[in-house]
Motif scaffolding. Structure first.
Motif, PDB file in Angstrom:
ATOM      1  N   ARG A   4       0.556  -0.283  -0.368  1.00  0.00           N
ATOM      2  CA  ARG A   4      -0.096  -0.285   0.014  1.00  0.00           C
ATOM      3  C   ARG A   4       1.214   1.438   0.115  1.00  0.00           C
ATOM      4  N   ARG A   5       1.608   1.221   0.691  1.00  0.00           N
ATOM      5  CA  ARG A   5       2.740   2.629   0.636  1.00  0.00           C
ATOM      6  C   ARG A   5       3.511   2.607   0.078  1.00  0.00           C
ATOM      7  N   SER A   7       3.129   1.868  -2.589  1.00  0.00           N
ATOM      8  CA  SER A   7       1.596   1.898  -4.527  1.00  0.00           C
ATOM      9  C   SER A   7       1.254   3.377  -4.449  1.00  0.00           C
ATOM     10  N   LEU A   8       0.959   3.969  -2.876  1.00  0.00           N
ATOM     11  CA  LEU A   8       1.311   5.468  -3.097  1.00  0.00           C
ATOM     12  C   LEU A   8       2.359   5.758  -3.095  1.00  0.00           C
ATOM     13  N   VAL A  11       2.622   6.459  -7.308  1.00  0.00           N
ATOM     14  CA  VAL A  11       1.467   7.995  -7.550  1.00  0.00           C
ATOM     15  C   VAL A  11       2.339   9.165  -7.356  1.00  0.00           C
ATOM     16  N   VAL A  12       3.186   9.007  -6.323  1.00  0.00           N
ATOM     17  CA  VAL A  12       3.966  10.671  -5.927  1.00  0.00           C
ATOM     18  C   VAL A  12       4.026  10.765  -7.074  1.00  0.00           C
ATOM     19  N   THR A  74       7.833  -1.451  -6.147  1.00  0.00           N
ATOM     20  CA  THR A  74       6.271  -1.904  -5.585  1.00  0.00           C
ATOM     21  C   THR A  74       6.108  -2.799  -6.278  1.00  0.00           C
ATOM     22  N   TYR A 134      -1.934   4.280 -10.453  1.00  0.00           N
ATOM     23  CA  TYR A 134      -3.783   5.093  -9.068  1.00  0.00           C
ATOM     24  C   TYR A 134      -4.577   3.539  -9.044  1.00  0.00           C
ATOM     25  N   TYR A 137      -2.928   1.279  -6.593  1.00  0.00           N
ATOM     26  CA  TYR A 137      -3.030   2.065  -4.906  1.00  0.00           C
ATOM     27  C   TYR A 137      -4.564   1.715  -4.826  1.00  0.00           C
ATOM     28  N   HIS A 276     -10.328   8.851  -9.598  1.00  0.00           N
ATOM     29  CA  HIS A 276     -11.303   8.810  -7.980  1.00  0.00           C
ATOM     30  C   HIS A 276     -12.180   8.551  -7.732  1.00  0.00           C
TER      31      HIS A 276
END
Length: 309
Positions: A4-5, A7-8, A11-12, A74, A134, A137, A276
């Motif tokens: 999860r981390r 994956s974020l 995105v960033v 990832t 995204y 994530y 989203h």
């Protein structure tokens, strides 16, 4: 948790590469490193003699390496995860493939002297990679159960239209930039299309996107859609308003570099906000996953419980 981390972070960094790539273009540093993968013939790295443009372009290339490392980490985390989930591996794999594809397009960009069509493709591939990142994530925060819609079918179709309109807006915006003054290098060619006509088409696509979004906001309120759907729509609306203000101001002030850069960042955020909205229209249900240590303790306790009279 690590998936999860990462994956974020995936995105960033892919949003940040939009910013660094925009800085290269807007400062005229597109050919600051005139060769690839070397920064200049015979030297892999930048040298002081190449000036600020060389450092800006080289910095963007180095950050591209960071993006690649995060994508690889990832993907590795999704593969090593237990239980393994194909729904996490697929988007991570797409990002991991997209990053070297971007490097290849970057090489073609340099070799063609910043051909505006190739430069435009460079940005659009980033948009595709962002979508995969995204999605990964979001999926990392969900169980693997069957997706269940939380809004009626017509509303989900409207949300899909919002995403499509956002994509059209971004594509036309890329063409506007490709035909405008910021070529990445003073001697580089521009897209041979009417900039004024493209700007009008871009404005029209923005009006369409805002209209669809307002319709979705009203429909969500009428349907008493889940709060997360309504919140996602308001976030998208806020991003659209910000992008519209920046777009109009930059158009009437001669496309200043700072505002064009902010508009490029806004395009990435607009894309994420639209995605989203669509992804909040469904939810996945399933039994919560039990950590490996707890499963092991439970397994060891079963024989003891069976032996107890």
């Amino acid at each position: 948790m690590w998936v999860r981390r990462l994956s974020l972070l995936n995105v960033v960094v892919n949003v940040m590469i939009v910013v660094t790539g925009g800085a290269v273009r807007l400062t005229g540093s597109g050919l600051g490193c005139p060769s690839w993968p070397n920064c200049q013939p015979g030297a892999f790295h930048v040298t002081p003699a190449m000036g600020i443009h060389g450092y800006i372009e080289w910095g963007n290339r180095l950050f591209g390496v960071v993006v690649g490392v995060v994508a690889a980490a990832t993907l590795l985390a999704t593969i090593l995860r237990r239980p393994r989930r194909a729904s996490l591996i697929r988007p991570a794999l797409l990002v991991a493939v997209g990053v070297p594809a971007q490097a290849l397009i970057g090489m073609i960009t340099v070799e063609t002297g910043l051909n505006p069509w190739v430069v435009s493709c460079h940005f659009l591939v980033t948009i595709a990679v962002l979508a995969a990142a995204y999605t990964g994530y979001v999926r990392a925060g969900e169980p693997d159960g069957e997706a269940r819609p939380v809004v009626p079918g017509p509303f989900r179709l409207l949300a899909a239209f919002v995403v499509a309109a956002a994509l059209v807006t971004i594509v036309v915006g890329v063409l506007v930039t490709g035909s405008g003054p910021h070529a990445g290098d003073p001697a580089s060619p521009r897209i041979p299309l009417d900039s004024a006509l493209l700007a009008q088409l871009h404005a029209d696509s923005v009006f369409l996107l805002i209209g669809l979004t307002v319709g979705a906001v009203l429909a969500a309120a009428a349907l008493r859609a889940p709060r997360r759907v309504r919140t996602a729509l308001w976030v998208l609306t806020a991003v659209e308003i910000g992008q519209s203000v920046i777009g109009f101001v930059q158009f009437f002030t001669g496309l200043p570099v700072i505002l064009v850069g902010a508009h490029m960042l806004g395009a990435a955020l607009l894309w994420l906000a639209a995605l989203h909205v669509l992804l909040t229209c469904r939810e996945r249900t399933g039994a919560p996953e039990v950590p490996a240590q707890e499963r092991r303790v439970a397994t060891e306790a079963e024989p003891e419980a069976a032996a107890t009279p």
